[in-house]
Design an enzyme around this catalytic site. Structure first.
Site, PDB file in Angstrom:
ATOM      1  N   ASP A   1       1.104  -6.064   7.308  1.00 27.56           N
ATOM      2  CA  ASP A   1      -0.074  -5.290   6.915  1.00 27.56           C
ATOM      3  C   ASP A   1      -1.075  -6.266   6.314  1.00 27.56           C
ATOM      4  O   ASP A   1      -0.892  -6.758   5.206  1.00 27.56           O
ATOM      5  CB  ASP A   1       0.311  -4.217   5.897  1.00 27.56           C
TER       6      ASP A   1
ATOM      7  N   HIS B   1       0.838  -1.204   0.000  1.00 29.74           N
ATOM      8  CA  HIS B   1       0.000   0.000   0.000  1.00 29.74           C
ATOM      9  C   HIS B   1       0.874   1.257   0.000  1.00 29.74           C
ATOM     10  O   HIS B   1       1.957   1.278   0.589  1.00 29.74           O
ATOM     11  CB  HIS B   1      -0.906  -0.008   1.233  1.00 29.74           C
TER      12      HIS B   1
ATOM     13  N   ASN C   1      -7.612  -4.225   9.600  1.00 27.92           N
ATOM     14  CA  ASN C   1      -8.731  -3.297   9.789  1.00 27.92           C
ATOM     15  C   ASN C   1     -10.058  -4.041   9.803  1.00 27.92           C
ATOM     16  O   ASN C   1     -10.587  -4.385   8.731  1.00 27.92           O
ATOM     17  CB  ASN C   1      -8.760  -2.254   8.664  1.00 27.92           C
TER      18      ASN C   1
END
Length: 310
Positions: free
Chosen positions: A109, A30, A138
């Site tokens: 991540d 990202h 998330n």
């Protein structure tokens, strides 16, 4: 910018010295990884990937060795589990072994795909997790939690606490030796109370319910991938991964760009593109609890209508 450089030179200001410290991540990591390096004033060196778009240990080590030869200091690696481009997975075990060998911090991540690890059948992708120093995902991306909610684990929290620990008298309190004080874990002093929204989701769905939801979205994504495979006009960019389907119209990149523009301007569906190795493609992710197979049939028909107009 040029004028500012001229002015700095005229005033005798020192040149900007780039740090010798180097962080690494996949070329498909990202953009937030590179942005974090910019904010931290350290160098960021993207690493290549294999045929499955996975960052591998030998590719990372090659970059590390080359940078050490240049007098640089490797210190940090981000492994991505579920890349934003196509939901590919870096080889965590290989990267962990390299980081352990060279004494580098390994962070994971798993922003989107991490939610899927609630299902045991996906956890083979976590092989090597014991070599990781920190892990983040998330829940608001795929686990039914409202924005925003980010879950972070640190293997040795004292390393983080020590780096950011400042204790002026005006922030001291009588319970500071009894609680985890999150102001030492982050840049801001305060933080939102996100635990409650996560608690409500876990209590409402239960682990079994969340597993059913994740598996259901992956089944729908597989259904849509099958529609693409059988279509005369579209093709998969790569096999379905988690709840994401990467595909393109059979034709040029320009044709696919035009198709995306037409679809998004029509406002019946919204798709996000990506580009890897000069191949432009579209991405469809199953995110809604209301999505059905009929909806996906409608999506394909909608795309065909827009494609015929080009």
């Amino acid at each position: 910018m040029i004028m500012m450089d001229w002015l700095a030179k005229a005033m005798g200001l020192p040149d900007h010295n780039v740090s010798s410290m180097v962080a690494y991540g996949s070329k498909l990591a990202h953009s937030g990884v590179e942005k974090a390096c910019l904010m931290g004033a350290v160098q960021y060196h993207p690493v290549g990937y294999d045929d499955n778009y996975s960052m591998r240990g030998h590719l990372l080590e090659k970059e590390i060795e080359a940078d050490i030869e240049k007098g640089l200091t490797p210190f940090f690696v981000v492994a991505t589990l579920g890349t934003i481009h196509c939901c590919s997975f870096d080889n965590l075990k290989e990267l962990g072994e390299v980081c352990e060998k060279w004494g580098l911090w390994l962070h994971v991540d798993a922003a989107y795909a991490g939610s899927a690890f609630i299902c045991p059948e996906t956890r083979h992708l976590l092989a090597g997790i014991e070599l990781v120093q920190s892990f983040n995902f998330n829940p608001h991306k795929w686990l039914q939690v409202q924005f925003d909610c980010s879950a972070l684990w640190i293997k040795d929290r004292q390393k983080l606490d020590t780096v950011l620990h400042l204790d002026p008298i005006y922030l001291q309190h009588s319970k500071q030796d009894e609680i985890v004080d999150f102001r030492h874990w982050q840049i801001p002093l305060g933080r939102r109370f996100r635990s409650l929204k996560l608690w409500f989701v876990l209590r409402s769905f239960g682990v079994t319910g969340l597993q059913k939801w994740i598996r259901g979205t992956m089944d729908l994504a597989e259904y849509f991938a099958d529609l693409i495979t059988k279509s005369e006009h579209f093709e998969l960019f790569r096999p379905r991964s988690m709840g994401l389907v990467c595909f393109r119209a059979k034709g040029s990149n320009d044709q696919n760009r035009a198709l995306l523009k037409s679809l998004n301007e029509g406002r019946e569906i919204h798709l996000i593109p990506a580009e890897i190795d000069d191949t432009y493609f579209l991405r469809l992710a199953i995110c809604s609890t209301q999505t059905t197979q009929k909806d996906l049939d409608d999506v394909l028909n909608l795309m065909l209508r827009h494609l015929q107009k080009l």
